[in-house]
Design a protein around this motif. Sequence first.
Motif, PDB file in Angstrom:
ATOM      1  N   CYS B  92      92.318 -10.390 149.183  1.00 39.24           N
ATOM      2  CA  CYS B  92      92.620  -9.541 150.371  1.00 39.24           C
ATOM      3  C   CYS B  92      94.128  -9.416 150.453  1.00 39.24           C
ATOM      4  O   CYS B  92      94.622 -10.571 150.169  1.00 39.24           O
ATOM      5  CB  CYS B  92      92.050 -10.345 151.503  1.00 39.24           C
ATOM      6  SG  CYS B  92      92.415  -9.418 153.127  1.00 39.24           S
ATOM      7  N   ALA B  93      94.627  -8.296 151.012  1.00 35.24           N
ATOM      8  CA  ALA B  93      96.202  -8.531 151.311  1.00 35.24           C
ATOM      9  C   ALA B  93      96.312  -7.531 152.522  1.00 35.24           C
ATOM     10  O   ALA B  93      95.502  -6.798 152.814  1.00 35.24           O
ATOM     11  CB  ALA B  93      96.729  -7.704 149.928  1.00 35.24           C
ATOM     12  N   SER B  94      97.395  -7.861 153.108  1.00 34.13           N
ATOM     13  CA  SER B  94      97.780  -7.245 154.459  1.00 34.13           C
ATOM     14  C   SER B  94      99.224  -6.725 154.537  1.00 34.13           C
ATOM     15  O   SER B  94     100.151  -7.520 153.520  1.00 34.13           O
ATOM     16  CB  SER B  94      97.508  -8.100 155.641  1.00 34.13           C
ATOM     17  OG  SER B  94      98.137  -9.390 155.535  1.00 34.13           O
ATOM     18  N   ARG B  95      99.630  -5.765 155.152  1.00 34.14           N
ATOM     19  CA  ARG B  95     101.095  -5.433 155.382  1.00 34.14           C
ATOM     20  C   ARG B  95     101.202  -5.171 156.782  1.00 34.14           C
ATOM     21  O   ARG B  95     100.371  -4.467 157.571  1.00 34.14           O
ATOM     22  CB  ARG B  95     101.114  -4.210 154.366  1.00 34.14           C
ATOM     23  CG  ARG B  95     102.456  -3.430 154.490  1.00 34.14           C
ATOM     24  CD  ARG B  95     102.465  -2.471 153.372  1.00 34.14           C
ATOM     25  NE  ARG B  95     101.746  -1.111 153.766  1.00 34.14           N
ATOM     26  CZ  ARG B  95     102.140  -0.121 154.250  1.00 34.14           C
ATOM     27  NH1 ARG B  95     103.538  -0.190 154.991  1.00 34.14           N
ATOM     28  NH2 ARG B  95     101.277   0.845 154.876  1.00 34.14           N
ATOM     29  N   LYS B  96     102.564  -5.381 157.272  1.00 31.27           N
ATOM     30  CA  LYS B  96     102.838  -4.790 158.413  1.00 31.27           C
ATOM     31  C   LYS B  96     102.828  -3.494 158.624  1.00 31.27           C
ATOM     32  O   LYS B  96     102.656  -2.663 157.610  1.00 31.27           O
ATOM     33  CB  LYS B  96     104.457  -5.452 158.786  1.00 31.27           C
ATOM     34  CG  LYS B  96     104.716  -6.535 159.339  1.00 31.27           C
ATOM     35  CD  LYS B  96     105.976  -6.857 159.674  1.00 31.27           C
ATOM     36  CE  LYS B  96     106.067  -8.147 160.337  1.00 31.27           C
ATOM     37  NZ  LYS B  96     107.840  -8.380 160.576  1.00 31.27           N
ATOM     38  N   ASP B  97     103.070  -3.045 159.766  1.00 29.32           N
ATOM     39  CA  ASP B  97     103.139  -1.503 159.830  1.00 29.32           C
ATOM     40  C   ASP B  97     103.997  -0.877 159.192  1.00 29.32           C
ATOM     41  O   ASP B  97     104.869  -1.421 158.550  1.00 29.32           O
ATOM     42  CB  ASP B  97     103.585  -1.128 161.476  1.00 29.32           C
ATOM     43  CG  ASP B  97     103.321   0.340 161.946  1.00 29.32           C
ATOM     44  OD1 ASP B  97     103.554   0.512 163.067  1.00 29.32           O
ATOM     45  OD2 ASP B  97     102.777   0.948 161.073  1.00 29.32           O
ATOM     46  N   GLY B  98     104.123   0.585 159.100  1.00 26.94           N
ATOM     47  CA  GLY B  98     105.262   0.966 158.006  1.00 26.94           C
ATOM     48  C   GLY B  98     106.414   1.059 158.292  1.00 26.94           C
ATOM     49  O   GLY B  98     106.911  -0.233 158.317  1.00 26.94           O
ATOM     50  N   GLY B  99     107.364   1.978 158.355  1.00 27.37           N
ATOM     51  CA  GLY B  99     108.767   1.699 158.664  1.00 27.37           C
ATOM     52  C   GLY B  99     109.333   1.251 157.302  1.00 27.37           C
ATOM     53  O   GLY B  99     109.501   1.746 156.620  1.00 27.37           O
ATOM     54  N   SER B 100     109.782   0.111 157.766  1.00 30.06           N
ATOM     55  CA  SER B 100     110.587  -0.583 156.572  1.00 30.06           C
ATOM     56  C   SER B 100     109.807  -1.899 155.825  1.00 30.06           C
ATOM     57  O   SER B 100     110.339  -2.649 154.968  1.00 30.06           O
ATOM     58  CB  SER B 100     112.072  -1.156 156.950  1.00 30.06           C
ATOM     59  OG  SER B 100     111.739  -2.172 157.997  1.00 30.06           O
ATOM     60  N   SER B 101     108.504  -2.096 156.283  1.00 32.57           N
ATOM     61  CA  SER B 101     107.930  -3.239 155.611  1.00 32.57           C
ATOM     62  C   SER B 101     106.980  -2.932 154.825  1.00 32.57           C
ATOM     63  O   SER B 101     105.776  -2.341 155.107  1.00 32.57           O
ATOM     64  CB  SER B 101     107.138  -3.806 157.041  1.00 32.57           C
ATOM     65  OG  SER B 101     108.113  -4.564 157.898  1.00 32.57           O
TER      66      SER B 101
END
Lengths: 111, 115
Positions: B92-101
């Motif tokens: 499983c993986a996760s990512r912050k909101d878009g923008g620069s992350s």
Amino acid sequence: SQQGEEDPQALSIQEGENATMNCSYKTSINNLQWYRQNSGRGLVHLILIRSNEREKHSGRLRVTLDTSKKSSSLLITASRAADTASYFCATDGFNDYKLSFGAGTTVTVRA
Amino acid sequence: EPEVTQTPSHQVTQMGQEVILRCVPISNHLYFYWYRQILGQKVEFLVSFYNNEISEKSEIFDDQFSVERPDGSNFTLKIRSTKLEDSAMYFCASRKDGGSSYEQYFGPGTRLTVT
């Protein structure tokens, strides 16, 4: 496919030496990330380089990106036994952020 | 430092059985992913999930697979009727909101063995 392909497949070095591995990919990317995986374990995020960047440093890691050649390199300086692991590059695109992984480079650091 | 967690670490199941793999993404992340790695092979994308719906899925992610975010913290992958070839490490993986992350942070994985 944007899959990265690492080179070499395996690398064996003496502790204290530098390790360099390369990654090539096929289509335009948004970002390229490097991950480390110890045997049978999870993927640890090392560093991300954006498509408009050419070089990035983090501790003993140095990453370069050449978008004209569609390639990246990861340099680990002054290697330690704990750096023994597999290293993967992963690319993502502009409209989606799913990662495409290469097959990895297995690095063995001999004490 | 916040991290992605996954349970169980190892699951053994018989062919045809249903399994649910669980993940707790990093708390302020909004994009969630499942990947799998068959032994000795590349890590492969399965599915991405955002705003309570699938945003993209791969050819591997057929009708036997489903994902759910049943509450504010868990993210699950269900395989309805497991096959021998589903044996793999599932990440499983996760990512912050878009923008620069754009960094994706992975959990330690669940090793699924189908017998």
